[in-house]
Design an enzyme around this catalytic site. Structure first.
Site, PDB file in Angstrom:
ATOM      1  CE1 TYR A  52       1.010  -0.337   4.480  1.00 17.51           C
ATOM      2  CE2 TYR A  52       0.578   2.002   4.105  1.00 17.51           C
ATOM      3  CZ  TYR A  52       1.122   0.984   4.876  1.00 17.51           C
ATOM      4  OH  TYR A  52       1.784   1.293   6.042  1.00 17.51           O
ATOM      5  CB  CYS A  53       1.704   3.914  -1.559  1.00 23.95           C
ATOM      6  SG  CYS A  53       0.623   3.765  -2.995  1.00 23.95           S
ATOM      7  NE  ARG A  54       3.446   9.889  -0.908  1.00 22.42           N
ATOM      8  CZ  ARG A  54       4.339  10.230  -1.835  1.00 22.42           C
ATOM      9  NH1 ARG A  54       3.950  10.467  -3.066  1.00 22.42           N
ATOM     10  NH2 ARG A  54       5.613  10.322  -1.525  1.00 22.42           N
ATOM     11  CE1 TYR A 108      -1.182   5.799   8.913  1.00 22.86           C
ATOM     12  CE2 TYR A 108      -0.887   7.974   7.957  1.00 22.86           C
ATOM     13  CZ  TYR A 108      -0.998   7.167   9.065  1.00 22.86           C
ATOM     14  OH  TYR A 108      -0.926   7.714  10.308  1.00 22.86           O
TER      15      TYR A 108
END
Lengths: 226, 226
Positions: free
Chosen positions: A177-179, A207
Site C-alpha cells: 500500500y502507499c498514499r 494509509y
DNA sequence: CCATGATTCAATTGAACTATTGATTAGTGA
DNA sequence: TCACTAATCAATAGTTCAATTGAATCATGG
C-alpha cells in the site's frame, strides 16, 4: 448571487467556500500530502513541485476554509489536516471515478493495464493479518512511514524494492500500500514484485483511508518533521 | 498549473473539476432540490429563484462534472442526481459545520435557538416506527412528498400545519423531517407544534440522506413531474 | 407547417482567481 | 545585534468565471 441573501443563500455560499478550497489541483495535492502526516510549508512545496510563495497562499486558502490548522515550530509553520477531510476527498474521488468523463479518461490512460491487479479490501487485509498469511509492505518513503503506518507493516520504499526482495519470503503473499487509492507507488511495486515471481496484491486504499476508518496504526518514535 | 502535466497533475485537475461544480451557492441549491427528486429546468429555476438561462448553464456545468444526468421528456429536460452525490454533499456539510468559521456563524445566527430541539437519529426513528410510538410527518410541499418520502410518513406541508393539528393525536410524539439537515421547514414545524402543546422532535437528516442510506421509502403513484 | 413553450446558445461585461515577483516580517543562533 | 532561514505579504498581469441579454433550437399540438 448579488441578492438579498436570505438564510439559505448565505449558508449555501458558506458551504461553497469550503468546496472552492478543494476545487484546485494543487490544493488537492497538498491535502493528499498532508493526509500522510503534518508538514511544513517548504516541505510541501518541494514535494508538490510548486513555489514556496504559491504553496503558502494555497495553504492559507485551505486554512480559511477550515480544512487544515497550523502551529508554529521554531521558524516554520506546520500544517495539519482537519478531521473529516479524508472522508470528503474520498467522496469526491468516488463521484469523479463513477461519473466524470475526464477523470475516467485519465485513469484509463494511466491505470488501465494495472486494474487487473485486483485489490485487497480493508476487511480482507485485517483477516489475513490476523492469521499471519501475508507480508504487508509500505512502499512510501521512509519519512512518511515514520510519521504513521498500518500496524504490522514493514517499510520497503519503492526505490529500495529490488534490494529488499532478497529478504522477502517468496512463499508468503505480499500486500503493498502507499498514499491512497490512486497513488502509483504501490502499482509499481506490485508490478516489480510480480516480475520477480512473487505473489503480490495491492491494498485498495492508502494509509490515510485506513487511519480515517479507525483501523490499527503504528508510528515510529523518530523525529516527526524532517 | 501550466506545467508538464504528469499523470498525477492531470488526475488532481480532473478531481478539481468535479469539486468546482459543487463550489457555487446556486449549484449547491440546485443539487439540494434535485436530491428531492427529478426536476425540469424551469421548475428548478422557480424553486431557487434564479433565471432560467442561468439555471440552465449551471445545470450544464453540473452535467459536465458528472454530478447529474439529463433525459428529455417532451419539450423539457429532466435532470437527475447521480449516485454518490448526496454522500459528497454530506461530507462537505460535515467539514464545513465542524471547522469553517463562516458556516458556523451562519448556523449560529439562523439555527441557534433551535438547536435545543435535540434531533432524532435514523436508528432511533426506525425503532420507534417499529413499535408504533411516533407519528412521522413530512413537512415538505405535496409534490415533493409524492416523488418520494420515508416509509410510514404522512404529508403535512408546513403551510397547512395549523389546520392539520386537529387531526393529530396529542398523546403520540411527533417526528418531523424535510429536505435535509439544514432545511428550515421542519425547524418551523417543530416550533409551531410545540407551541400547541405537542411533543415534537426533528429528524436529524432529511429525505435524501434517508434514501441514500438505503432505508425504506415510499412513493405516491401520481404524475411525477409537476 | 406554423405557433408555442422549454431550453440552450452566443456575446458581453464585470468580478474573482491564480501565479509571479520582490519586499517584509518573524524567529534562531552566532 | 547581525546574518540567516522560513514564511507571509502586496502588487500585478493574465486568465477564468458568472450573470445578463437577446437570439436560436427543438419538440409538440393544433
Amino acid at each position: 448571487m448579488v441578492q438579498m441573501m436570505g438564510a439559505k443563500q448565505t449558508l449555501y455560499d458558506s458551504f461553497a467556500e469550503v468546496a472552492k478550497a478543494v476545487a484546485h489541483g494543487y490544493r488537492l495535492q497538498l491535502l493528499e500530502h498532508l493526509a500522510q502526516g503534518d508538514r511544513a510549508v517548504e516541505d510541501l512545496a518541494n514535494r508538490t513541485g510548486i513555489t514556496v510563495a504559491n504553496a503558502s497562499q494555497h495553504l492559507q486558502h485551505l486554512y480559511r476554509a477550515g480544512l487544515v490548522t497550523v502551529r508554529r515550530e521554531g521558524t516554520r509553520r506546520i500544517y495539519r489536516l482537519n478531521s473529516g477531510v479524508v472522508e470528503l476527498l474520498a467522496a469526491l474521488r468516488s463521484v469523479a471515478e463513477a461519473h466524470h468523463a475526464g477523470s475516467q479518461q485519465v485513469i484509463r490512460a494511466y491505470f488501465a493495464a494495472r486494474d487487473s491487479l485486483e485489490p485487497v479490501s480493508h476487511d480482507e487485509l485485517m483477516a489475513r493479518l490476523a492469521e499471519g498469511s501475508v507480508t504487508l509492505i509500505d512502499v512510501r518513503p521512509a519519512d512518511e512511514f515514520q510519521q504513521g503506518h498500518l500496524a504490522g507493516a514493514r517499510n520497503v520504499p519503492l526505490a529500495e524494492i529490488e534490494a529488499a526482495v532478497a529478504r522477502l519470503d517468496p512463499e508468503i503473499e505480499i500486500v503493498a500500500y502507499c498514499r491512497g487509492p490512486r497513488c502509483v507507488l504501490s502499482f509499481d511495486a506490485i508490478e516489480r514484485l510480480r516480475a520477480r515471481g512473487f505473489k503480490a496484491r495491492r491494498l485498495a486504499e492508502g494509509y490515510p483511508e485506513w487511519k480515517a476508518a479507525g483501523l490499527p496504526t503504528g508510528q515510529s518514535d523518530i523525529a516527526s518533521i524532517p
